[in-house]
Scaffold this active site. Structure first.
Site, mmCIF file in Angstrom:
data_model
loop_
_atom_site.group_PDB
_atom_site.id
_atom_site.type_symbol
_atom_site.label_atom_id
_atom_site.label_comp_id
_atom_site.label_asym_id
_atom_site.label_seq_id
_atom_site.Cartn_x
_atom_site.Cartn_y
_atom_site.Cartn_z
ATOM 1 C CD GLU A 138 -3.212 0.436 1.899
ATOM 2 O OE1 GLU A 138 -3.600 -0.749 2.036
ATOM 3 O OE2 GLU A 138 -3.738 1.219 2.751
ATOM 4 C CD GLU B 60 -2.459 0.331 -4.168
ATOM 5 O OE1 GLU B 60 -3.437 1.005 -4.550
ATOM 6 O OE2 GLU B 60 -2.248 -0.374 -3.353
ATOM 7 C CB CYS C 175 -7.732 -2.906 6.185
ATOM 8 S SG CYS C 175 -6.183 -2.101 5.783
ATOM 9 C CB SER D 228 -5.441 0.836 -1.258
ATOM 10 O OG SER D 228 -4.438 -0.432 -1.536
ATOM 11 C CE LYS E 147 -10.939 -7.861 8.014
ATOM 12 N NZ LYS E 147 -10.261 -7.334 6.811
ATOM 13 C CD GLU F 5 -11.570 -8.735 3.736
ATOM 14 O OE1 GLU F 5 -11.083 -9.411 4.623
ATOM 15 O OE2 GLU F 5 -11.067 -7.612 3.336
ATOM 16 C CD GLU G 54 -14.342 -9.769 -5.742
ATOM 17 O OE1 GLU G 54 -15.220 -10.108 -6.338
ATOM 18 O OE2 GLU G 54 -14.578 -9.601 -4.839
ATOM 19 C CB CYS H 17 -10.329 -4.035 13.796
ATOM 20 S SG CYS H 17 -10.129 -3.632 12.189
HETATM 21 FE FE1 SF4 Z 1 -13.901 -2.844 9.597
HETATM 22 FE FE2 SF4 Z 1 -15.139 -3.036 11.726
HETATM 23 FE FE3 SF4 Z 1 -14.410 -5.257 10.775
HETATM 24 FE FE4 SF4 Z 1 -12.473 -3.749 11.631
HETATM 25 S S1 SF4 Z 1 -13.813 -4.815 12.770
HETATM 26 S S2 SF4 Z 1 -12.591 -4.459 9.491
HETATM 27 S S3 SF4 Z 1 -13.368 -1.642 11.214
HETATM 28 S S4 SF4 Z 1 -16.024 -3.893 9.988
#
Ligand code: SF4
Length: 387
Positions: free
Chosen positions: A86, A89, A112, A132, A171, A174, A179, A316
């Site tokens: 990053e 970049e 992130c 990014s 997450k 994610e 992808e 987080c």
């Molecule tokens: Fe985003 Fe909250 Fe997950 Fe951290 S804990 S990656 S700030 S959603």
């Protein structure tokens, strides 16, 4: 997996993968490895009666080994790699813009946080190219585990299960994005939250407090203090600033603490001067505040080179998968301070100084943002509104 409703009207479901994990751990044909996000280590203790912000890393590594993982690694390692990519970049975009090149997408947004990424994809497609392209630490870890580590250990990546312990429910989503699947194999197979891990340890009668101290396995367990602060608001940008400053100035940064980026105000801005270049940066936490800032930028009122956005208040450490804090933000602050203490005590505090990361680039990846790095460590974004 089993589904647990987390929404009062049952419209949203949070997948609990702990059953799947237990199955995989018992399957002799599978190798199961785990990564732990920075925010987890300063919060999981709360589930065992420890004060928020106390660093449980060493006991946690032993507890995970007792659960039966074949490798206990650190998302922090991948966070240091994230900064390598990053910051490269960002440096390239800034230098191109200084040369007067057109269509350089600045400010660069951190990527992130999957809740933030999705927010941009859904609501601000005009800013999609500002994100990014570097994958998040969770996904970078998975890609390196499946491609680099599996090869070193002569494991077929199809037999390798990569699990992550995250402070976050987004997450899980994610990890499932298409992808992040290569040759039919996902970078990260599934992720479980801090709370779910706490419950699992209790089910197995593993008392975190009684564990002897252990260490993460190498090389994917080595990290610098810059990686630890990824777990609190402002940390990703501060980590990037430390590295970028040294790369642009070719010198050593005397003071690694970018104090104006710290704290808990909704939006913090700072100017960082390096070699006559004035970098304007901003840190935002909470999507409401992010929306306000994006509107200002759209209306030509804010000019920035880089912006860190985290969807959760406090970053987080305040994530939706953490032990419940019942609205007491002091708990979130204590966790953030805990990460800061870890950073202060690390021997190395800049991502580009991580010896195992340096070795990874020298022996395997080649250059940051180079061909292989691009293939494994970068992603793209799509218009989810019209999908
Ligand atoms: Fe985003 Fe909250 Fe997950 Fe951290 S804990 S990656 S700030 S959603």
């Amino acid at each position: 997996g089993q589904c647990v409703a987390v929404c009062p009207v049952g419209a949203l479901y949070e997948t609990d993968n702990t059953f799947k994990l237990v199955e995989d751990l018992m399957n002799p044909k599978k190798k199961v490895i785990v990564q732990v996000a920075p925010a987890v280590r300063v919060a999981i203790g709360e589930l065992f009666g420890v004060a928020p912000g106390i660093d449980m890393t060493k006991k946690l590594t032993t507890a995970l080994k007792r659960l039966g993982f074949d490798g206990v690694f650190d998302t922090n390692f991948a966070a240091d790699v994230t900064i390598m990519e990053e910051a490269t970049e960002l440096k390239e975009r800034i230098l191109s813009s200084l040369k007067g090149e057109k269509d350089v997408k600045l400010p660069l947004f951190t990527s992130c946080c999957p809740a933030w990424v999705r927010f941009v994809e859904l609501n601000y497609p005009e800013f999609r190219d500002n994100l990014s392209t570097t994958k998040s630490p969770q996904q970078i870890f998975g890609a390196l585990a499946k491609e680099f580590w599996a090869k070193e250990k002569e494991i077929d990546k199809k037999d390798l299960v990569c699990v992550s312990i995250m402070p976050c429910t987004a997450k899980k989503y994610e990890a499932s994005r298409e992808e992040f699947v290569r040759d039919g194999v996902a970078d990260v197979d599934y992720s479980i939250t801090t709370r779910e891990l706490g419950r699992l340890l209790k089910q197995y009668n593993i008392n975190l407090l009684e564990m002897p101290e252990g260490e993460f396995d190498l090389p994917l367990g080595e990290s610098t203090g810059a990686a630890d602060i990824f777990g609190r608001t402002g940390g990703v940008l501060e980590a990037a600033a430390r590295t970028l400053y040294e790369w642009i100035s070719n010198g050593k940064l005397e003071n690694l603490d970018f104090v104006p980026l710290r704290g808990f105000e909704e939006v913090r801005t700072a100017e960082i001067e390096v070699e006559g270049i004035n970098l304007r940066v901003a840190v935002v936490h909470g999507l409401g505040a992010a929306r306000k800032l994006l509107e200002e930028i759209k209306n030509g009122r804010g000019h920035f080179d880089a912006i860190e956005v985290m969807a959760c208040k406090g970053g987080c450490v305040g994530g939706g998968g953490q032990p419940y804090h019942h609205g007491d933000f002091e708990i979130v602050k204590k966790r953030a301070e805990g990460l800061q203490v870890i950073d202060y005590h690390k021997e190395l505090r800049e991502s580009h100084e991580n010896p195992c990361v340096i070795d990874l680039y020298e022996t395997y990846l080649g250059e940051a943002n180079g061909e292989l790095a691009h293939k494994l460590l970068h992603t793209h974004y799509i218009d989810r509104k019209n999908k």
